[in-house]
Enzyme design. Structure first.
Site, PDB file in Angstrom:
ATOM      1  N   ASP A 159      60.120  -9.614  47.771  1.00 48.10           N
ATOM      2  CA  ASP A 159      58.946  -8.730  47.826  1.00 48.10           C
ATOM      3  C   ASP A 159      57.660  -9.532  47.611  1.00 48.10           C
ATOM      4  OD1 ASP A 159      60.744  -6.372  47.853  1.00 48.10           O
ATOM      5  OD2 ASP A 159      61.178  -7.050  45.821  1.00 48.10           O
ATOM      6  N   HIS A 187      62.943  -3.323  42.247  1.00 49.93           N
ATOM      7  CA  HIS A 187      63.116  -3.735  43.641  1.00 49.93           C
ATOM      8  C   HIS A 187      63.569  -2.496  44.418  1.00 49.93           C
ATOM      9  CE1 HIS A 187      64.081  -5.985  47.196  1.00 49.93           C
ATOM     10  NE2 HIS A 187      65.345  -5.571  47.147  1.00 49.93           N
TER      11      HIS A 187
END
Length: 333
Positions: A159, A187
């Site tokens: 990410d 996440h």
């Protein structure tokens, strides 16, 4: 040359591992002068596939790779480990509730945590990749009480890299000219990609991302949702989940643990929250900005958090608390 280190990859017959193993074996992660022994764990039906992966690794003729051990047995896979990369997990299947997914993964990561506790070195560094990564990481750490919780982390570097790349593309500059983006929290689609402390290098001068991008609406809107939904977008386009980019992020994450972060730079990692940083509840694996030195991470403290950021950080923390409490109810069963 140094003695070989023992590195485990689980889910080793899968597509992320297939993109990952070559980079590890040729020295991109643990160093160009660090020999290693690769332990490859997968479920019994995948052993024939794993044999093919082993053949390919052998055929690469890599000087650092001293041995490859394919196995479906935890007592073999987890023995005397220096590093464990836990990629394998139960994927979410059609019609499966998130609760069902958590229950299936609690069983896997409880077992692997117990195996770490029993067989691995107490200094082992454990990276959990299999989703839901934060909660799987917490279950693993709880199931390995003799290993310090600081030795466990989960992958939010993918990410982080996605956020960095989005800013770089928007500015028309290389990705390494963008540093100190932050991924806060889980996440999942509640994660908060934050560029309030991000620096963008233009003609050798560091400037705040907001000043260079000059589009606050994009930075507070589409940028965030693009990073949050990127995994789903890849699956929609490829009909498979992120593998190449996930493998690159795993390499970045473990290399930083092994060799440290650059001066003046921080990266995002899911690490254990003791309840002392940014108001995040304790007993969660939460993604924070960290610096790393001597294989030890430290949360970057004292960053100014505005109301916009605070609300998003709290929302992703609330999801993690709910996930944790559900997972722990299965742990006792």
């Amino acid at each position: 040359m140094a003695d070989p280190i023992r590195v485990l990859v689980t889910g080793a017959a899968g597509q992320i591992a297939y993109s990952l193993l070559y980079s590890i074996a040729k020295g991109d992660v643990f160093g160009k002068d660090q020999p290693l022994i690769l332990l490859l764990l997968d479920i019994t039906p995948m052993l024939p596939v794993l044999d093919g992966v082993v053949m390919e690794l052998q055929d690469c003729a890599l000087p650092l790779l001293r041995e490859v051990v394919p196995t479906d047995k935890e007592e073999v896979a987890f023995k005397d480990l220096d590093a464990a990369i836990l990629v394998g997990s139960m994927p979410r299947k059609e019609g499966m509730e998130r609760k069902d997914l958590l229950k299936a993964n609690v069983a896997i990561f409880k077992s692997q945590g117990a195996a770490l506790d029993k067989y691995a070195k107490k200094t082992v560094k454990v990276l959990v990749v299999g989703n839901p990564a934060n909660t799987n990481c917490l279950i693993t750490a709880k199931s390995a009480p003799s290993i310090p919780k600081e030795n466990f982390s989960c992958l939010t570097r993918l990410d982080h890299n996605r956020a960095r790349s989005q800013v770089a593309m928007r500015c028309g500059i290389p990705a390494d000219n963008v540093r100190n983006v932050i991924i806060w929290g889980n996440h999942s689609s509640t994660q908060y990609p934050d560029v309030h402390h991000c620096k963008v290098s233009v003609k050798g001068e560091d400037k705040p991302a907001f000043d260079v991008v000059k589009d606050d609406t994009w930075l507070k809107g589409d940028f965030i949702s693009t990073v949050q939904q990127r995994g789903a977008a890849v699956i929609k386009a490829r009909k498979l989940s992120s593998a190449m980019s996930a493998a690159k992020a795993i390499c970045d994450h473990m290399r930083d643990i092994w060799t440290g972060t650059a001066e003046g730079e921080f990266v995002s990692m899911g690490v254990y929250s003791s309840g002392n940083s940014y108001g995040v509840p304790d007993d969660l694996i939460y993604s924070f900005p960290v610096t790393i030195k001597n294989k030890t991470w430290k949360i970057v403290e004292g960053l100014e958090i505005n109301d916009f950021s605070r609300a998003k950080m709290e929302a992703t923390a609330a999801e993690l608390v709910e996930e944790r409490d559900t997972a722990i109810s299965f742990l006792a069963v």
